[in-house]
Design an enzyme around this catalytic site. Structure first.
Site, PDB file in Angstrom:
ATOM      1  N   LYS A 115       0.837  -1.214   0.000  1.00  0.00           N
ATOM      2  CA  LYS A 115       0.000   0.000   0.000  1.00  0.00           C
ATOM      3  C   LYS A 115       0.867   1.257   0.000  1.00  0.00           C
ATOM      4  CE  LYS A 115      -4.278  -1.800   0.629  1.00  0.00           C
ATOM      5  NZ  LYS A 115      -5.201  -2.448   1.462  1.00  0.00           N
ATOM      6  N   LYS A 198      -3.725 -11.519  -6.657  1.00  0.00           N
ATOM      7  CA  LYS A 198      -5.045 -11.759  -6.074  1.00  0.00           C
ATOM      8  C   LYS A 198      -6.092 -10.840  -6.699  1.00  0.00           C
ATOM      9  CE  LYS A 198      -4.683  -8.667  -2.160  1.00  0.00           C
ATOM     10  NZ  LYS A 198      -4.912  -8.332  -0.797  1.00  0.00           N
ATOM     11  N   LYS A 201     -10.997  -5.223  -6.772  1.00  0.00           N
ATOM     12  CA  LYS A 201     -12.285  -4.834  -7.359  1.00  0.00           C
ATOM     13  C   LYS A 201     -12.164  -4.064  -8.673  1.00  0.00           C
ATOM     14  CE  LYS A 201     -12.556  -0.668  -4.713  1.00  0.00           C
ATOM     15  NZ  LYS A 201     -13.039   0.112  -3.637  1.00  0.00           N
TER      16      LYS A 201
END
Ligand code: AMP
Ligand code: TRP
Length: 325
Positions: A115, A198, A201
């Site tokens: 992040k 992974k 969205k």
């Protein structure tokens, strides 16, 4: 002798849409666990503000997340469904735990490293992003949690929570239960386009729970399968099969048999998966649309007092133990 049920705690960030990875990896298990455990499920809005966020979007995201939790079958008669920011004990305990967690352990967290890269390009890295796992440990430890159902990406954070709890108990006296984690069969749903990463969205690589039948079909049909012929099942095909195994075990067995006989066409696999996934999600989507915004918010109100009294108990013990009067 008391025969108390064990406690389960899990959380999800209200960051807009829920994708199939969140759902199969975590939320889908919640409704099953609530029959055998004493469950607390949280919409963790204070975690959602650790990365770039829009204050105008946040209330909508909180409401939508609450609706998906209810639509997936979590029953407020059986489980507590809380909004993290409504129970200030979470942030209060987090402060104490922050003062007992070595900086180096937080800097090592994989999610922080990932992040940090994304955020540098946006509004910069805020201290809350580094301290994210400590707030998560506080969420878990406040309720004397035995078991935490999560996707694979959160395992490192649960291990940190265990270390924090053990260190606290050893140094000050036993206050916290040491939590374990539980992974679902779909602990790592992969991206449809790049199946070594992974699912998230964004874009066509991820299926949203709110996607229409048409969109689901389009995304599945565009999924990456094999690029080169090989005897081993490719990451893309494996991912499609794993999803199929959950949404329709019977069709999965049929497809696997064909695969083993080397007669499986990936086009067929995709068509079958699209059809099965659409019918699997349909009742959840229907229920979602029947829930009003007010109902979604009332849910939190109903759980708040009971959750707060549980949280308060642990927090007072923790404060007393470290010598805060
Ligand atoms: P988040 O949306 O990051 O708050 O995640 C909520 C839950 O979904 C956590 O338990 C995550 O581990 C899980 N999760 C997120 N992405 C995936 C994925 N691609 N596969 C499986 N589980 C996931
Ligand atoms: N960090 C988790 C995620 O990104 C969400 C979360 C916050 C959580 N607190 C939690 C999950 C406590 C399990 C238990 O998915």
């Amino acid at each position: 002798m008391t025969n108390q049920k064990q406690r389960v705690f899990s959380g999800i960030r209200p960051t807009g849409e829920i994708h199939l990875g969140n759902f199969l990896g975590s939320v889908n298990q919640w409704s099953e666990l609530q029959n055998n455990y004493d469950c607390v499920f949280a919409v963790v809005d204070y975690h959602a503000i650790t990365t770039t966020f829009e204050s105008k979007e946040l209330p909508k995201a909180i409401i939508e997340t609450s609706k998906w939790i209810i639509a997936s079958g979590v029953d407020q008669q059986k489980s507590l469904i809380i909004l993290q920011s409504q129970i200030p004990e979470h942030t209060e305990l987090a402060w104490i735990l922050n003062c007992l967690t070595p900086l180096g352990e937080l800097e090592r967290m994989t999610q922080f490293k990932e992040k940090r890269e994304q955020e540098t390009a946006k509004s910069g890295i805020m201290a809350g992003l580094l301290n994210y796992p400590v707030l998560m440990a506080s969420d878990i430890l406040l309720y004397q949690t035995d078991l935490v159902p999560v996707g694979e990406d959160q395992v490192q954070h649960i291990e940190l929570a265990r270390d924090i709890a053990k260190r606290f108990n050893n140094r000050f006296g036993k206050v916290f239960t040491i939590p374990n984690y539980q992974l679902s069969k779909n602990a790592r749903v992969m991206s449809l386009k790049n199946p070594t990463e992974k699912m998230s969205k964004t874009g066509d690589q991820g299926i949203l729970l709110s996607d229409s039948a048409k969109e689901i079909e389009r995304k599945i049909m565009g999924a990456t399968t094999d690029t080169i012929a090989s005897d081993q099942m490719s990451a893309g095909v494996k991912n499609l099969c794993n999803i199929l195994q959950t949404v329709s075990p019977r069709t999965y067995s049929q497809m696997l048999e064909k695969y083993q006989k080397k007669t499986l066409q990936y086009l067929e696999l995709k068509k079958v998966l699209a059809k099965e996934l659409i019918s699997y999600l349909l009742p959840i989507q229907k229920k979602y649309h029947q829930i009003s915004d007010d109902q979604a918010l009332e849910i939190f109100e109903k759980s708040r007092a009971r959750a707060q009294s549980l949280a308060q108990k642990t927090l007072s013990r923790a404060k007393k133990t470290i010598g805060v009067l």
